[in-house]
Design a protein around this motif. Structure first.
Motif, PDB file in Angstrom:
ATOM      1  N   UNK A  20      -0.334   4.983  -9.066  1.00 54.23           N
ATOM      2  CA  UNK A  20      -0.683   4.361  -7.795  1.00 54.23           C
ATOM      3  C   UNK A  20      -1.701   3.251  -7.966  1.00 54.23           C
ATOM      4  N   UNK A  21      -2.658   3.469  -8.850  1.00 53.04           N
ATOM      5  CA  UNK A  21      -3.680   2.450  -9.095  1.00 53.04           C
ATOM      6  C   UNK A  21      -3.063   1.210  -9.734  1.00 53.04           C
ATOM      7  N   UNK A  22      -2.119   1.399 -10.660  1.00 52.85           N
ATOM      8  CA  UNK A  22      -1.456   0.240 -11.277  1.00 52.85           C
ATOM      9  C   UNK A  22      -0.708  -0.577 -10.233  1.00 52.85           C
ATOM     10  N   UNK A  23      -0.010   0.111  -9.311  1.00 53.97           N
ATOM     11  CA  UNK A  23       0.735  -0.589  -8.266  1.00 53.97           C
ATOM     12  C   UNK A  23      -0.208  -1.390  -7.374  1.00 53.97           C
ATOM     13  N   UNK A  24      -1.318  -0.776  -7.000  1.00 58.57           N
ATOM     14  CA  UNK A  24      -2.266  -1.461  -6.126  1.00 58.57           C
ATOM     15  C   UNK A  24      -2.931  -2.640  -6.834  1.00 58.57           C
ATOM     16  N   UNK A  25      -3.301  -2.455  -8.096  1.00 59.58           N
ATOM     17  CA  UNK A  25      -3.917  -3.545  -8.857  1.00 59.58           C
ATOM     18  C   UNK A  25      -2.950  -4.714  -9.020  1.00 59.58           C
ATOM     19  N   UNK A  26      -1.701  -4.407  -9.302  1.00 65.76           N
ATOM     20  CA  UNK A  26      -0.716  -5.488  -9.467  1.00 65.76           C
ATOM     21  C   UNK A  26      -0.540  -6.257  -8.166  1.00 65.76           C
ATOM     22  N   UNK A  27      -0.508  -5.539  -7.037  1.00 68.11           N
ATOM     23  CA  UNK A  27      -0.360  -6.212  -5.747  1.00 68.11           C
ATOM     24  C   UNK A  27      -1.539  -7.129  -5.475  1.00 68.11           C
ATOM     25  N   UNK A  28      -2.748  -6.643  -5.723  1.00 67.72           N
ATOM     26  CA  UNK A  28      -3.945  -7.441  -5.456  1.00 67.72           C
ATOM     27  C   UNK A  28      -4.042  -8.635  -6.402  1.00 67.72           C
ATOM     28  N   UNK A  29      -3.609  -8.450  -7.661  1.00 69.18           N
ATOM     29  CA  UNK A  29      -3.734  -9.522  -8.651  1.00 69.18           C
ATOM     30  C   UNK A  29      -2.641 -10.574  -8.515  1.00 69.18           C
ATOM     31  N   UNK A  65       0.830  -1.210   0.000  1.00 70.87           N
ATOM     32  CA  UNK A  65       0.000   0.000   0.000  1.00 70.87           C
ATOM     33  C   UNK A  65       0.865   1.261   0.000  1.00 70.87           C
ATOM     34  N   UNK A  66       1.982   1.228   0.726  1.00 65.62           N
ATOM     35  CA  UNK A  66       2.872   2.389   0.747  1.00 65.62           C
ATOM     36  C   UNK A  66       3.535   2.607  -0.615  1.00 65.62           C
ATOM     37  N   UNK A  67       3.885   1.523  -1.311  1.00 65.16           N
ATOM     38  CA  UNK A  67       4.422   1.657  -2.664  1.00 65.16           C
ATOM     39  C   UNK A  67       3.386   2.308  -3.592  1.00 65.16           C
ATOM     40  N   UNK A  68       2.138   1.876  -3.470  1.00 68.44           N
ATOM     41  CA  UNK A  68       1.082   2.462  -4.299  1.00 68.44           C
ATOM     42  C   UNK A  68       0.903   3.942  -3.978  1.00 68.44           C
ATOM     43  N   UNK A  69       0.947   4.279  -2.685  1.00 68.02           N
ATOM     44  CA  UNK A  69       0.830   5.679  -2.278  1.00 68.02           C
ATOM     45  C   UNK A  69       2.003   6.501  -2.814  1.00 68.02           C
ATOM     46  N   UNK A  70       3.208   5.936  -2.731  1.00 69.54           N
ATOM     47  CA  UNK A  70       4.388   6.633  -3.234  1.00 69.54           C
ATOM     48  C   UNK A  70       4.303   6.844  -4.747  1.00 69.54           C
ATOM     49  N   UNK A  71       3.790   5.838  -5.468  1.00 68.61           N
ATOM     50  CA  UNK A  71       3.632   5.982  -6.914  1.00 68.61           C
ATOM     51  C   UNK A  71       2.636   7.086  -7.242  1.00 68.61           C
ATOM     52  N   UNK A  72       1.567   7.162  -6.470  1.00 65.84           N
ATOM     53  CA  UNK A  72       0.559   8.204  -6.673  1.00 65.84           C
ATOM     54  C   UNK A  72       1.138   9.588  -6.395  1.00 65.84           C
ATOM     55  N   UNK A  73       1.814   9.731  -5.248  1.00 65.62           N
ATOM     56  CA  UNK A  73       2.355  11.030  -4.882  1.00 65.62           C
ATOM     57  C   UNK A  73       3.531  11.428  -5.772  1.00 65.62           C
ATOM     58  N   UNK A  74       4.330  10.432  -6.181  1.00 68.59           N
ATOM     59  CA  UNK A  74       5.513  10.742  -6.977  1.00 68.59           C
ATOM     60  C   UNK A  74       5.239  10.881  -8.456  1.00 68.59           C
ATOM     61  N   UNK A  75       4.118  10.326  -8.924  1.00 67.96           N
ATOM     62  CA  UNK A  75       3.815  10.388 -10.352  1.00 67.96           C
ATOM     63  C   UNK A  75       2.384  10.886 -10.551  1.00 67.96           C
ATOM     64  N   UNK A  76       1.421   9.979 -10.489  1.00 65.96           N
ATOM     65  CA  UNK A  76       0.022  10.374 -10.631  1.00 65.96           C
ATOM     66  C   UNK A  76      -0.879   9.265 -10.094  1.00 65.96           C
ATOM     67  N   UNK A  77      -2.158   9.539 -10.076  1.00 70.16           N
ATOM     68  CA  UNK A  77      -3.112   8.580  -9.517  1.00 70.16           C
ATOM     69  C   UNK A  77      -3.095   7.265 -10.287  1.00 70.16           C
ATOM     70  N   UNK A  78      -2.921   7.333 -11.603  1.00 64.64           N
ATOM     71  CA  UNK A  78      -2.918   6.111 -12.417  1.00 64.64           C
ATOM     72  C   UNK A  78      -1.759   5.200 -12.028  1.00 64.64           C
TER      73      UNK A  78
END
Length: 261
Positions: free
Chosen positions: A233-242, A218-231
């Motif tokens: 962060x969403x890709x990171x979270x989706x990959x983790x869940x999948x 979740x922190x990686x997804x948050x970092x991706x969102x804050x460091x790049x964009x919402x998309x």
């Protein structure tokens, strides 16, 4: 106060890290934990014992080691607590020694600098310091993937999990977690010698890392969102869940999949 202790420890680790000059002169606390684990392994993991007896011995030994570590953390806290803010700062300094944020970041960044500055051979040498596999067959992308995979997995075991238990229960929780994680790395594998004796260490380590591994994702997804964009962060979270549950480890796949995403 535990949350403040965790934040200060994290800040100190980011600034100070693990200075080589210090640990060349005095033993690192994890080395002390390792010595206790090795002594228990020699004393209570007898090859002529039945697998059932060795498993029982491993359970008792692991619980005893966790108790010793937690008690050491409690004693240290009780000694430092009366010193007020000075004691609080010393507790944070002790805790920072058992966090690996700066050292992990430095090792992974060294791989990137080696690849960019000195080429593939230098990158392979640098990545060999943080991964167990043979890097000689890796191309530049393979070296990069190996470094990022190591970063992802060790961010959970070396940073988020110890910090989580520090915030949850102070120095006793941090010490107990580091003892358990060290035991898992030393005796928690499926070798003939440790399959039975290390069973408890491996299972308890899986349990202890269940929440921190998912928190790291979740922190990686948050970092991706804050460091790049919402998309991102969403890709990171989706990959983790999948893909996180597909890993042979119940925990390692979550931060690794999030980093891949």
């Amino acid at each position: 106060m535990s949350a403040a202790l965790g934040l200060l420890a994290l800040g100190l680790d980011r600034v100070i890290g693990d200075p080589d000059w210090l640990w060349r002169r005095v033993p690192h606390p994890v080395a002390g934990f390792g010595a206790l684990i090795a002594a228990a392994d020699r004393r209570f993991n007898r090859p002529h014992w039945t697998p059932k007896l060795r498993r029982v011995a491993g359970v008792v030994s692991t619980l005893a080691l966790l108790l010793i570590a937690g008690l050491l953390g409690h004693i240290l806290h009780r000694l430092l607590h009366p010193l007020g803010w000075a004691g609080f700062a010393l507790e944070a300094l002790v805790a920072s020694v058992l966090l690996a944020q700066k050292s992990l970041a430095d090792h992974v960044a060294r791989v990137g600098r080696a690849l960019e500055g000195d080429g593939l051979a230098a990158g392979r040498r640098a990545v060999s310091m943080i991964v167990g596999r043979d890097p000689d067959a890796l191309d530049e992308a393979g070296v990069s993937r190996a470094a990022i995979e190591s970063l992802a997995e060790n961010a959970s075991d070396g940073v988020v999990a110890p910090w989580f238990y520090l915030v949850l229960s102070g120095l006793p929780g941090l010490f107990a977690y580091k003892m358990l994680n060290t035991a898992d790395s030393m005796i928690g594998h499926m070798s003939e010698r440790h399959r039975a004796f290390g069973w408890a260490a491996a299972r308890l380590d899986d349990l202890a890392n269940w929440v921190p591994a998912r928190l790291t994702a979740a922190l990686f997804a948050l970092a991706a969102w804050l460091g790049s964009n919402f998309a991102a962060g969403r890709r990171a979270l989706r990959a983790a869940l999948a893909d996180g549950p597909s890993h042979r480890s119940p925990n390692a796949g979550w931060p690794e999949a999030a980093a891949a995403g």
